[in-house]
Design a protein around this motif. Structure first.
Motif, short mmCIF file in Angstrom:
data_model
loop_
_atom_site.label_atom_id
_atom_site.label_comp_id
_atom_site.label_asym_id
_atom_site.label_seq_id
_atom_site.Cartn_x
_atom_site.Cartn_y
_atom_site.Cartn_z
N ASP A 201 0.81 -1.22 0.00
CA ASP A 201 0.00 0.00 0.00
C ASP A 201 0.84 1.27 0.00
O ASP A 201 0.61 2.20 0.78
CB ASP A 201 -0.95 0.01 1.21
N LYS A 202 1.85 1.30 -0.86
CA LYS A 202 2.68 2.49 -1.05
C LYS A 202 3.40 2.94 0.21
O LYS A 202 3.62 4.13 0.45
CB LYS A 202 1.85 3.63 -1.62
N PRO A 205 7.39 4.54 -1.14
CA PRO A 205 7.24 5.16 -2.46
C PRO A 205 8.56 5.35 -3.21
O PRO A 205 8.55 5.50 -4.43
CB PRO A 205 6.61 6.52 -2.13
#
Length: 347
Positions: A201-202, A205
């Motif tokens: 879920d990121k 990043p």
């Protein structure tokens, strides 16, 4: 999971996502459970006893396993591959099996497993093969019973064989699946899939998708009959797959996910074992970079509910459990030996 324990005990998030199986008209319900250290209400302290007779016979042990009341330790530096100890009598039964690249031989006895109570299996990821021994035949004649050769198993960290189906882990290039298996059919063996590689879920990043999958994909596969467990090295997560009921439960915790600068550099679940009742996971609490030994074992039931925490007086790097009463472990580097086999009695 008991309803009374769901509040203040476990945080349960049931995703609406239903993951499709290859099997027609069947689905896997994906449930994620978050646990923390307070959920392990019972803690037991265990003291070690060195098993000197098998310790004195080892050079470089890699894995430990139990089948048919015997303790098996795989050996990396010998012409033979399996040390065997009679658990009931404590007698060392010698080293068996053959190292090599020919039929019935392995170069790297990387993982041990039990297709059933009368056999012991050895998985060699370098050759992409699994050898199964009938234990009595191995002891009396030093011969193997079956050989399974599949190139797709080369990247797996663990193999299981149930009802002649060969289960193994997918690699980072197949994120849409987690467990692969060659299912036996009237036409031969068909490759099928279950589960999927975890997505984060990121959380990271700055990592490319391929980099993230590479870190997450490092895991170990174990099973007891049709209950499979995939425990992850680089994230605090394990997943339970009930192949019979097509149920999937992911356990996250008890620590938080690593910070971005430590992602892929610290370990969580390193070694694991599953009995008919419980799942035992060697959990790395000391978050030194690349540490792989621990004195903490977390015990869950097959539904993912925490049972207890076991604290050992000696750090180990591999474990096996006998009748939910005795833990056997491999110790790396002591004052008296390069490696030791130890046991702990569970109260």
């Amino acid at each position: 999971m008991k309803q009374s324990s769901s509040i203040g005990y476990l945080t349960i998030i049931i995703f609406s996502l239903i993951l499709s199986c290859i099997e027609k008209d069947r689905t896997i319900q994906n449930t994620t459970i978050t646990v923390n250290w307070d959920n392990f209400i019972t803690t037991q302290n265990l003291n070690s006893i060195v098993l000197q007779n098998i310790t004195d016979s080892m050079f470089i042990p890699t894995q430990i396993h139990i089948s048919k009341n015997l303790l098996f330790v795989s050996e990396k530096s010998s012409d033979a591959i399996l040390h065997i100890l009679n658990i009931a009598t404590g007698q060392y039964l010698g080293i068996h099996g053959t190292r090599g690249a020919g039929p019935g031989e392995v170069l790297n006895a990387w993982k041990l497993f039990s297709p059933d109570e009368e056999t012991i299996g050895v998985f060699d990821p370098e050759l992409g093969k699994a050898i199964v021994y009938d234990i009595d035949t191995l002891l009396n004649e030093n011969k193997y019973s079956k050989e399974y050769l599949q190139s797709g198993m080369i990247n797996s960290n663990g193999v299981s064989i149930v009802d002649e189906n060969i289960y193994f882990l997918s690699n980072m290039n197949m994120p849409e699946s987690r467990i692969l298996y060659y299912a036996k059919t009237t036409q031969g063996l068909n490759l099928e899939k279950k589960g999927q590689l975890p997505t984060l879920d990121k959380k990271y990043p700055n990592f490319q998708a391929e980099e993230e999958r590479s870190v997450v994909s490092h895991a170990k596969l174990i099973n007891n009959d049709k209950i499979f467990v995939v425990s992850y090295y680089n994230i605090p997560m394990m997943t339970i797959y009930d192949i019979k009921s097509a149920k999937e439960i992911s356990i996250v915790g008890p620590d938080k996910f690593p910070e971005p600068e430590l992602f892929g550099n610290i370990r969580y679940y390193y070694s694991s074992y599953i009995s008919k009742k419980y799942i035992y996971l060697l959990y790395i609490e000391n978050k030194k970079e690349f540490d792989y030994t621990s004195s903490t074992i977390l015990v869950f039931d097959h539904n993912g509910e925490p049972v207890k925490k076991l604290l050992l007086d000696t750090e180990i790097f591999q474990l096996a459990v006998y009748n939910d009463s005795t833990i056997y472990g491999l110790v790396d580097g002591t004052e008296t030996s390069d490696f030791e086999v130890v046991k702990f009695q569970i109260e």
